[in-house]
Design an enzyme around this catalytic site. Structure first.
Site, PDB file in Angstrom:
ATOM      1  N   ILE A   1      -4.001   4.068   3.857  1.00 25.66           N
ATOM      2  CA  ILE A   1      -3.666   2.801   3.895  1.00 25.66           C
ATOM      3  C   ILE A   1      -4.527   1.950   3.155  1.00 25.66           C
ATOM      4  O   ILE A   1      -5.695   1.750   3.569  1.00 25.66           O
ATOM      5  CB  ILE A   1      -3.597   2.384   5.525  1.00 25.66           C
ATOM      6  CG1 ILE A   1      -2.456   3.604   5.985  1.00 25.66           C
ATOM      7  CG2 ILE A   1      -2.874   1.190   5.491  1.00 25.66           C
ATOM      8  CD1 ILE A   1      -1.265   3.333   5.734  1.00 25.66           C
ATOM      9  N   LYS A   2      -4.042   1.015   2.296  1.00 24.21           N
ATOM     10  CA  LYS A   2      -4.741   0.088   1.659  1.00 24.21           C
ATOM     11  C   LYS A   2      -4.579  -1.428   2.274  1.00 24.21           C
ATOM     12  O   LYS A   2      -3.826  -1.723   2.555  1.00 24.21           O
ATOM     13  CB  LYS A   2      -4.021  -0.068   0.165  1.00 24.21           C
ATOM     14  CG  LYS A   2      -5.083  -0.130  -0.879  1.00 24.21           C
ATOM     15  CD  LYS A   2      -4.298  -0.138  -2.202  1.00 24.21           C
ATOM     16  CE  LYS A   2      -5.365  -0.481  -3.396  1.00 24.21           C
ATOM     17  NZ  LYS A   2      -4.448  -0.892  -4.526  1.00 24.21           N
ATOM     18  N   VAL A   3      -5.838  -1.633   2.495  1.00 25.54           N
ATOM     19  CA  VAL A   3      -6.246  -2.961   3.288  1.00 25.54           C
ATOM     20  C   VAL A   3      -6.827  -4.001   2.792  1.00 25.54           C
ATOM     21  O   VAL A   3      -7.817  -3.605   2.065  1.00 25.54           O
ATOM     22  CB  VAL A   3      -6.674  -2.534   4.576  1.00 25.54           C
ATOM     23  CG1 VAL A   3      -7.087  -3.510   5.419  1.00 25.54           C
ATOM     24  CG2 VAL A   3      -5.987  -1.697   5.336  1.00 25.54           C
TER      25      VAL A   3
END
Ligand code: G3P
Length: 187
Positions: free
Chosen positions: A80-82
């Site tokens: 998950i890119k945050v």
């Protein structure tokens, strides 16, 4: 050094699947493909057997976490890119406690990378091209990120991102970055 392709285009990814170790996407890249987001990520996971970054769109921590959970269930390789914001870091802490890997993106300084690593990010993505654009030295920043993370033995891997040309790839390798994520044309 591992090489990822920075693309959500299935033809580009298929073309270089034999070479790359993973894939990074972002909302702009996925939007260009005009296919449903989750389906694009699922297809990419079928093509490349390595980490595939899928970015959340929400700005608030709880909403990021709610978005991230179903994305992470698409495939075990989904990361998950945050975004590197206070809420992003809060989301990283929660996701880590649930065993969900994260890639903290839009990193522009070693201190930001340090915060992300302390919060349990699996990956940090310093944006070299954007720092260069603003008159700074993206690669000096990457060197500082690596120095700080190595000083304390953080397991966080450094993905050199916003790569614009082959020289960026060489410089990332010369500095010992774990990964460079590179557009198809540059690869
Ligand atoms: O890897 C980050 C990338 O997708 C953004 O790159 O060239 O738009 O700064 P760029």
């Amino acid at each position: 050094m591992k090489l990822y392709i920075d693309s959500a285009n299935l033809d580009e990814i298929r073309d270089l699947a034999w070479l790359v170790d993973g894939v990074t996407t972002n909302p702009s890249l996925v939007a260009r493909e005009k296919a449903p987001f989750e389906e694009t990520i699922a297809q990419i996971c079928r093509i490349v057997d390595g980490p595939v970054s899928a970015e959340v769109m929400s700005l608030e921590a709880d909403a990021m976490v709610r978005e991230a959970r179903p994305l992470s269930r698409i495939h075990p390789n989904v990361v998950i890119k945050v975004p590197m914001t206070e809420d992003g870091l809060k989301a990283v802490r929660v996701l880590r406690s649930e065993g969900i890997r994260t890639n903290v993106t839009l990193v522009f300084s070693a201190n930001q990378a340090l915060l992300a690593a302390k919060c349990g990010a699996s990956f940090v993505s310093p944006f070299v091209g954007r720092v260069d654009d603003s008159g700074g030295s993206g690669m000096d920043m990457v060197g500082e990120v690596l120095e700080v993370l190595q000083n304390y033995g953080f397991p966080t891997e450094v993905i050199v991102a916003s790569v614009r040309h082959p020289r960026h790839v060489f410089e990332a390798a010369a500095l010992g970055a774990d990964i460079a994520t590179v557009p198809h044309a540059v690869l």
